[in-house]
Write a protein that holds these residues in place. Structure first.
Motif, PDB file in Angstrom:
ATOM      1  N   LYS A  77      26.176  36.158  33.575  1.00 40.97           N
ATOM      2  CA  LYS A  77      26.677  35.012  33.250  1.00 40.97           C
ATOM      3  C   LYS A  77      27.647  34.934  31.978  1.00 40.97           C
ATOM      4  CE  LYS A  77      25.421  30.021  32.303  1.00 40.97           C
ATOM      5  NZ  LYS A  77      24.348  29.159  32.089  1.00 40.97           N
ATOM      6  N   VAL A  78      27.406  35.628  31.147  1.00 39.56           N
ATOM      7  CA  VAL A  78      28.176  35.949  29.861  1.00 39.56           C
ATOM      8  C   VAL A  78      29.600  36.602  30.123  1.00 39.56           C
ATOM      9  CG1 VAL A  78      28.485  37.092  27.622  1.00 39.56           C
ATOM     10  CG2 VAL A  78      26.251  35.679  28.136  1.00 39.56           C
ATOM     11  N   ARG A  79      29.174  37.892  30.873  1.00 42.52           N
ATOM     12  CA  ARG A  79      30.376  38.781  31.314  1.00 42.52           C
ATOM     13  C   ARG A  79      31.231  37.914  32.255  1.00 42.52           C
ATOM     14  NH1 ARG A  79      26.161  42.497  31.994  1.00 42.52           N
ATOM     15  NH2 ARG A  79      26.273  42.456  34.354  1.00 42.52           N
ATOM     16  N   ALA A  80      30.918  37.050  33.164  1.00 44.19           N
ATOM     17  CA  ALA A  80      31.878  36.367  34.023  1.00 44.19           C
ATOM     18  C   ALA A  80      32.721  35.497  33.270  1.00 44.19           C
ATOM     19  CB  ALA A  80      30.946  35.435  34.753  1.00 44.19           C
ATOM     20  N   LYS A  81      32.493  34.687  31.897  1.00 42.07           N
ATOM     21  CA  LYS A  81      33.069  34.006  31.124  1.00 42.07           C
ATOM     22  C   LYS A  81      34.097  34.785  30.320  1.00 42.07           C
ATOM     23  CE  LYS A  81      29.819  30.403  31.155  1.00 42.07           C
ATOM     24  NZ  LYS A  81      28.979  29.706  30.325  1.00 42.07           N
ATOM     25  N   MET A  82      34.326  35.975  30.255  1.00 47.18           N
ATOM     26  CA  MET A  82      34.995  36.774  29.396  1.00 47.18           C
ATOM     27  C   MET A  82      36.114  37.169  30.319  1.00 47.18           C
ATOM     28  SD  MET A  82      31.860  39.478  27.748  1.00 47.18           S
ATOM     29  CE  MET A  82      32.951  40.125  26.525  1.00 47.18           C
ATOM     30  N   SER A  83      37.199  37.157  29.403  1.00 46.01           N
ATOM     31  CA  SER A  83      38.597  37.494  29.733  1.00 46.01           C
ATOM     32  C   SER A  83      38.547  39.058  30.034  1.00 46.01           C
ATOM     33  CB  SER A  83      39.806  37.298  28.868  1.00 46.01           C
ATOM     34  OG  SER A  83      39.603  38.152  27.631  1.00 46.01           O
TER      35      SER A  83
ATOM     36  N   TYR B 283      22.392  37.527  42.228  1.00 51.78           N
ATOM     37  CA  TYR B 283      23.745  37.788  42.469  1.00 51.78           C
ATOM     38  C   TYR B 283      23.748  38.628  43.798  1.00 51.78           C
ATOM     39  CZ  TYR B 283      23.652  35.817  37.736  1.00 51.78           C
ATOM     40  OH  TYR B 283      23.779  35.008  36.565  1.00 51.78           O
TER      41      TYR B 283
ATOM     42  N   GLU C 113      38.799  40.669  26.530  1.00 55.00           N
ATOM     43  CA  GLU C 113      37.415  40.436  25.570  1.00 55.00           C
ATOM     44  C   GLU C 113      36.538  41.536  26.425  1.00 55.00           C
ATOM     45  OE1 GLU C 113      37.595  35.793  24.645  1.00 55.00           O
ATOM     46  OE2 GLU C 113      36.853  36.312  26.459  1.00 55.00           O
TER      47      GLU C 113
ATOM     48  N   TRP D 280      18.845  34.600  34.913  1.00 54.88           N
ATOM     49  CA  TRP D 280      20.083  34.027  33.910  1.00 54.88           C
ATOM     50  C   TRP D 280      20.455  32.802  34.706  1.00 54.88           C
ATOM     51  CZ3 TRP D 280      19.760  37.231  30.324  1.00 54.88           C
ATOM     52  CH2 TRP D 280      19.436  38.659  30.361  1.00 54.88           C
ATOM     53  N   GLU D 281      20.234  32.466  35.848  1.00 60.66           N
ATOM     54  CA  GLU D 281      20.579  31.054  36.272  1.00 60.66           C
ATOM     55  C   GLU D 281      19.588  30.671  37.543  1.00 60.66           C
ATOM     56  OE1 GLU D 281      25.310  30.484  36.524  1.00 60.66           O
ATOM     57  OE2 GLU D 281      25.040  32.644  36.681  1.00 60.66           O
TER      58      GLU D 281
END
Length: 230
Positions: A53-59, A203, A62, A196-197
């Motif tokens: 979930k965190v990685r999916a929000k990173m550019s 996934y 980043e 995570w979700e």
């Protein structure tokens, strides 16, 4: 004629012996599988950056920066010695992750722990097929520990004594996971939940991770066979 027969017999015996020795060689994949660990170095592995979930929000930038730092940290705590992948027990070391994502697959892995050992194998980046000291946790390894709605405990305890090698055979198709530990069925086609979700299914693809909780760990013979989706 007799000499020729003897030579043929010796050649056949040598061939059989060679094939048998090769079949038992560590870090050489069985037919149909490929090795995730080459027995020599950390090629094909990386450090952990957050969670899916965190990685999916990173550019992309980043993620690349974070991955570089994670890899540097990983190399300080994971090493290879005599064909064995070793974690040094430092809790700051973080998990070891495949540098490729996987969907449906069958996986083989040998593992060994010390007293009070606590580890696990994350499937598609999600926890986990449990590894731990059964004397400390009073249940066997192999269960899907983080499940809440679906079974989380193994069907039986099949762990070998602390300090001995254990073997997992893990099969994941869709959201279903089956686990054999030392040739004993301990998880039978159970849904792996999305830790995570919780409101989403697991996934469809993700990395495989060797997790740790600050204990010295040992892994070898890590093989995978990808299962094509229909």
């Amino acid at each position: 004629m007799r000499l020729t027969a003897i030579l043929c017999t010796l050649t056949l015996v040598a061939a059989v012996f060679s094939a048998t020795a090769h079949a038992g060689e560590d870090n050489v994949p069985p037919k149909g599988f490929k090795a995730l660990f080459n027995g020599k170095d950390l090629a094909g592995w990386k450090g952990l950056v957050g969670n899916p979930k965190v990685r999916a929000k990173m550019s992309p930038q980043e993620l690349a920066t974070a991955q570089k730092a994670a890899d540097e940290n990983m190399r300080q705590h994971w090493s290879v010695d005599n064909g064995v992948l070793i974690f040094d027990g430092n809790n700051k070391g973080g998990p070891l992750c495949t540098d490729k994502d996987y969907g449906d697959f069958e996986m083989l892995v040998d593992w060994k722990i010390k007293e009070k050992g606590d580890s696990g194998i994350y499937l598609r980046g999600s926890p986990q097929v449990q590894i731990w000291d059964i004397e400390l946790f009073d249940t066997g390894s192999g269960g899907l520990y983080n499940n809440k709605k679906n079974p989380s405990k193994p069907l039986k305890t099949a762990d070998k004594p602390i300090g001995e090698w254990n073997t997992f055979k893990i099969k994941m198709v869709g959201d279903k996971v089956t686990v054999h530990l030392n040739d004993e069925l301990v998880v039978d086609n159970v849904t792996l939940e999305n830790f995570w979700e919780r409101d989403k299914p697991i996934y469809p693809t993700g990395q495989i991770e060797l997790q740790n909780h600050g204990n010295t760990l040992y892994f070898k013979n890590i093989y995978i066979r990808e299962i094509p989706r229909k």
